[in-house]
Design an enzyme around this catalytic site. Sequence first.
Site, PDB file in Angstrom:
ATOM      1  N   ASN A 178      11.708   5.313 -23.345  1.00 52.45           N
ATOM      2  CA  ASN A 178      10.595   5.338 -22.376  1.00 52.45           C
ATOM      3  C   ASN A 178       9.499   6.343 -22.727  1.00 52.45           C
ATOM      4  O   ASN A 178       8.317   6.087 -22.523  1.00 52.45           O
ATOM      5  CB  ASN A 178      11.122   5.555 -20.964  1.00 52.45           C
ATOM      6  CG  ASN A 178      11.811   6.875 -20.799  1.00 52.45           C
ATOM      7  OD1 ASN A 178      12.433   7.387 -21.731  1.00 52.45           O
ATOM      8  ND2 ASN A 178      11.704   7.447 -19.633  1.00 52.45           N
TER       9      ASN A 178
ATOM     10  N   CYS B   9      12.186   8.443 -15.957  1.00 53.96           N
ATOM     11  CA  CYS B   9      13.381   8.780 -15.175  1.00 53.96           C
ATOM     12  C   CYS B   9      13.012   9.543 -13.911  1.00 53.96           C
ATOM     13  O   CYS B   9      13.784   9.589 -12.953  1.00 53.96           O
ATOM     14  CB  CYS B   9      14.350   9.590 -16.021  1.00 53.96           C
ATOM     15  SG  CYS B   9      13.579  11.038 -16.749  1.00 53.96           S
TER      16      CYS B   9
ATOM     17  N   GLU C  81      18.258  21.071 -19.523  1.00 47.97           N
ATOM     18  CA  GLU C  81      17.438  21.329 -20.711  1.00 47.97           C
ATOM     19  C   GLU C  81      16.311  22.272 -20.303  1.00 47.97           C
ATOM     20  O   GLU C  81      16.175  22.635 -19.141  1.00 47.97           O
ATOM     21  CB  GLU C  81      16.868  20.008 -21.232  1.00 47.97           C
ATOM     22  CG  GLU C  81      17.942  19.041 -21.701  1.00 47.97           C
ATOM     23  CD  GLU C  81      17.377  17.770 -22.332  1.00 47.97           C
ATOM     24  OE1 GLU C  81      16.541  17.108 -21.679  1.00 47.97           O
ATOM     25  OE2 GLU C  81      17.768  17.437 -23.455  1.00 47.97           O
TER      26      GLU C  81
ATOM     27  N   GLU D  33      21.382  13.806 -20.028  1.00 44.79           N
ATOM     28  CA  GLU D  33      20.253  13.590 -19.100  1.00 44.79           C
ATOM     29  C   GLU D  33      20.219  12.103 -18.799  1.00 44.79           C
ATOM     30  O   GLU D  33      19.866  11.304 -19.668  1.00 44.79           O
ATOM     31  CB  GLU D  33      18.935  14.022 -19.750  1.00 44.79           C
ATOM     32  CG  GLU D  33      18.829  15.501 -20.048  1.00 44.79           C
ATOM     33  CD  GLU D  33      18.885  16.350 -18.811  1.00 44.79           C
ATOM     34  OE1 GLU D  33      18.523  15.859 -17.728  1.00 44.79           O
ATOM     35  OE2 GLU D  33      19.317  17.506 -18.916  1.00 44.79           O
TER      36      GLU D  33
HETATM   37  P1  NDP Z   1      20.227   3.761 -23.153  1.00 44.50           P
HETATM   38  O1  NDP Z   1      21.307   4.525 -22.509  1.00 44.50           O
HETATM   39  O2  NDP Z   1      20.384   2.308 -23.299  1.00 44.50           O
HETATM   40  O3  NDP Z   1      19.936   4.311 -24.625  1.00 44.50           O
HETATM   41  C1  NDP Z   1      19.619   5.656 -24.901  1.00 44.50           C
HETATM   42  C2  NDP Z   1      19.930   5.937 -26.357  1.00 44.50           C
HETATM   43  O4  NDP Z   1      21.351   5.850 -26.554  1.00 44.50           O
HETATM   44  C3  NDP Z   1      19.316   4.929 -27.308  1.00 44.50           C
HETATM   45  O5  NDP Z   1      18.954   5.577 -28.501  1.00 44.50           O
HETATM   46  C4  NDP Z   1      20.458   3.959 -27.525  1.00 44.50           C
HETATM   47  O6  NDP Z   1      20.322   3.210 -28.681  1.00 44.50           O
HETATM   48  C5  NDP Z   1      21.631   4.924 -27.581  1.00 44.50           C
HETATM   49  N1  NDP Z   1      22.935   4.330 -27.334  1.00 44.50           N
HETATM   50  C6  NDP Z   1      23.238   3.149 -26.742  1.00 44.50           C
HETATM   51  N2  NDP Z   1      24.578   2.953 -26.718  1.00 44.50           N
HETATM   52  C7  NDP Z   1      25.148   4.033 -27.301  1.00 44.50           C
HETATM   53  C8  NDP Z   1      26.501   4.438 -27.565  1.00 44.50           C
HETATM   54  N3  NDP Z   1      27.549   3.680 -27.228  1.00 44.50           N
HETATM   55  N4  NDP Z   1      26.721   5.627 -28.170  1.00 44.50           N
HETATM   56  C9  NDP Z   1      25.687   6.432 -28.497  1.00 44.50           C
HETATM   57  N5  NDP Z   1      24.378   6.090 -28.297  1.00 44.50           N
HETATM   58  C10 NDP Z   1      24.104   4.915 -27.690  1.00 44.50           C
HETATM   59  O7  NDP Z   1      18.917   4.138 -22.348  1.00 44.50           O
HETATM   60  P2  NDP Z   1      17.476   3.489 -22.499  1.00 44.50           P
HETATM   61  O8  NDP Z   1      16.981   3.690 -23.888  1.00 44.50           O
HETATM   62  O9  NDP Z   1      17.540   2.113 -21.930  1.00 44.50           O
HETATM   63  O10 NDP Z   1      16.605   4.446 -21.563  1.00 44.50           O
HETATM   64  C11 NDP Z   1      16.491   4.258 -20.193  1.00 44.50           C
HETATM   65  C12 NDP Z   1      17.448   5.164 -19.443  1.00 44.50           C
HETATM   66  O11 NDP Z   1      17.229   6.513 -19.818  1.00 44.50           O
HETATM   67  C13 NDP Z   1      17.235   5.103 -17.945  1.00 44.50           C
HETATM   68  O12 NDP Z   1      18.461   5.045 -17.292  1.00 44.50           O
HETATM   69  C14 NDP Z   1      16.549   6.431 -17.646  1.00 44.50           C
HETATM   70  O13 NDP Z   1      16.735   6.883 -16.345  1.00 44.50           O
HETATM   71  C15 NDP Z   1      17.180   7.331 -18.644  1.00 44.50           C
HETATM   72  N6  NDP Z   1      16.344   8.503 -18.873  1.00 44.50           N
HETATM   73  C16 NDP Z   1      16.754   9.724 -18.378  1.00 44.50           C
HETATM   74  C17 NDP Z   1      15.962  10.840 -18.515  1.00 44.50           C
HETATM   75  C18 NDP Z   1      16.410  12.182 -18.008  1.00 44.50           C
HETATM   76  O14 NDP Z   1      15.834  13.173 -18.440  1.00 44.50           O
HETATM   77  N7  NDP Z   1      17.386  12.280 -17.134  1.00 44.50           N
HETATM   78  C19 NDP Z   1      14.638  10.751 -19.174  1.00 44.50           C
HETATM   79  C20 NDP Z   1      14.332   9.444 -19.662  1.00 44.50           C
HETATM   80  C21 NDP Z   1      15.153   8.355 -19.511  1.00 44.50           C
HETATM   81  P3  NDP Z   1      19.674   1.710 -28.557  1.00 44.50           P
HETATM   82  O15 NDP Z   1      18.293   1.873 -28.095  1.00 44.50           O
HETATM   83  O16 NDP Z   1      19.769   1.188 -29.925  1.00 44.50           O
HETATM   84  O17 NDP Z   1      20.555   0.977 -27.584  1.00 44.50           O
END
Ligand code: NDP
Length: 481
Positions: free
Chosen positions: A150, A282, A461, A248
């Site tokens: 995002n 988020c 963080e 996070e």
């Molecule tokens: P995901 O959880 O789908 O993916 C995050 C990252 O993890 C990506 O690089 C993804 O790769 C990777 N990933 C996926 N599966 C695995 C696994 N089994 N083991 C290790 N890594 C993995 O999140 P999104 O990218 O869809 O982002 C949206 C989410 O992030 C929302 O829920 C949002 O709320 C949260 N978010 C939280 C924030 C915070 O600070 N609390 C800030 C921003 C977002 P790939 O893309 O290849 O699947």
Amino acid sequence: MDKIFNYINGELVEPLSNQWLDNYNPAIGEVYSLIPDSTKEDVENAQKAAKNAFPIWSNSTIKERATILQRIANLILERQDDLAFAESVDNGKPLALAKKVDIPRAATNMSFFASAILHENSESHQMSQVAINYTLRKPIGVVGCISPWNLPLYLFTWKIAPALATGNTVVAKPSEITPMTAFLFSKICIDAGLPKGVLNIVHGLGAKVGFEITKHPNIKAISFTGGTLTGQKIAEVAAPMFKKLSLELGGKNPNIIFADCDLEKAVSSSVLSSFSNQGQICLCGSRIFVERKIYKVFKEKFLKKVKSLTIGDPLEKSSKIGSLVSQQHLEKVLTHIEVAKKDGGILLAGGNKFIPKGKCSNGYFLEPTVFEGLSYDCSTNQEEIFGPVVTLMPFDSEEEVLNFANSTKYGLCSMVWTSDLKRANRMSLKLDSGIVWINCWLVRDLRTPFGGMKESGVGREGGSYALNFFTETTNVCISYD
Ligand code: NDP
């Protein structure tokens, strides 16, 4: 077709498998580049490079590390137009937003931690006549950083900067959905003279690359930002290995509007906190609770502004709303909209795909969507949608709105709009939130603790919290005897 490469041991390299994934421009709906479909072997090479680089990097002086990080920050600023363009094309966000927020913040992340290490204090504890203790903070070793789509470069650098500043070497994975600015960042690191192996970026799928990073025995800590379910999967692998974990995760943030607020400000800010980055932040406030006395007037003013938001080509200056990040995500959000309708939600705005004229007609656009008439505990108000969908709900008392606000499994942030300072303090104490914004939204001081409670995350963080996470602590006790 343009290719994105992994950055391993200081070089831009193809994945060993020579397999590639499609990278989409979501505003056009077409593949525009290929990214490595990396495997365990690429992660292994990255880990080896990081391990080899660790002794030199961890023994470098803080001044040397700060100088290189600052050089990276300067290069981000020099190339900000190209980076902002790349972020907009890769993610679908308005170019203006990438220029104003994403890229400047990525540069600030690097320079903030470059200077933070120059000003850090370490603790000492005196035991009169007996001994003196002092606290040593040592880099952990090779650490893993995994970030979402995002705010691609913004969140990628938010992890990498403190990890590198404290002397760790890194294996990092950006989201496979938005890899472009991480690739451009690897070129910046080369040009800035970051020694080889200090940072390694492996592109590819979460279930392959992310999983391999998480389970690698030599990668001692994982800093992850993403969805709650992915966080759970990561914890299942990393916790039994006793890795340090920073998670996070998702949010379902309440935006609480009391009748005594500055209404104009609350309305304008609520439009931003609802729909910035197409609601894919988020920290967006997707549940808007309005004190019943001003519910009608708030609703009218809010809807007027929402309906005037220009949706369209993210590269056009006039566009306030760009495209969602992928077709899959658009479909997920549309499914949530159908559920909200079935649950009796009354659609006040949006609810449909948006088809711009011209080159973006196959893009993944969605109208900013507003519902009312849903109960606080229905799935629309409990599940994270992570798109441009918000609900309006009236409330009558502080107790009632606290109950509504705290009813979800999440606890990332809350917004409270009121002119009553005592009430603001009472609410801050009682809200289950890692962050409370009073009469503002997304005002960030990078020294403050950032993160959520409940299923929004583990750890914090920012500032010294990040520096502590990326270091091991040793207490040294010296006897006076
Ligand atoms: P995901 O959880 O789908 O993916 C995050 C990252 O993890 C990506 O690089 C993804 O790769 C990777 N990933 C996926 N599966 C695995 C696994 N089994 N083991 C290790 N890594 C993995 O999140 P999104 O990218 O869809 O982002 C949206 C989410 O992030 C929302 O829920 C949002 O709320 C949260 N978010 C939280 C924030 C915070 O600070 N609390 C800030 C921003 C977002 P790939 O893309 O290849 O699947």
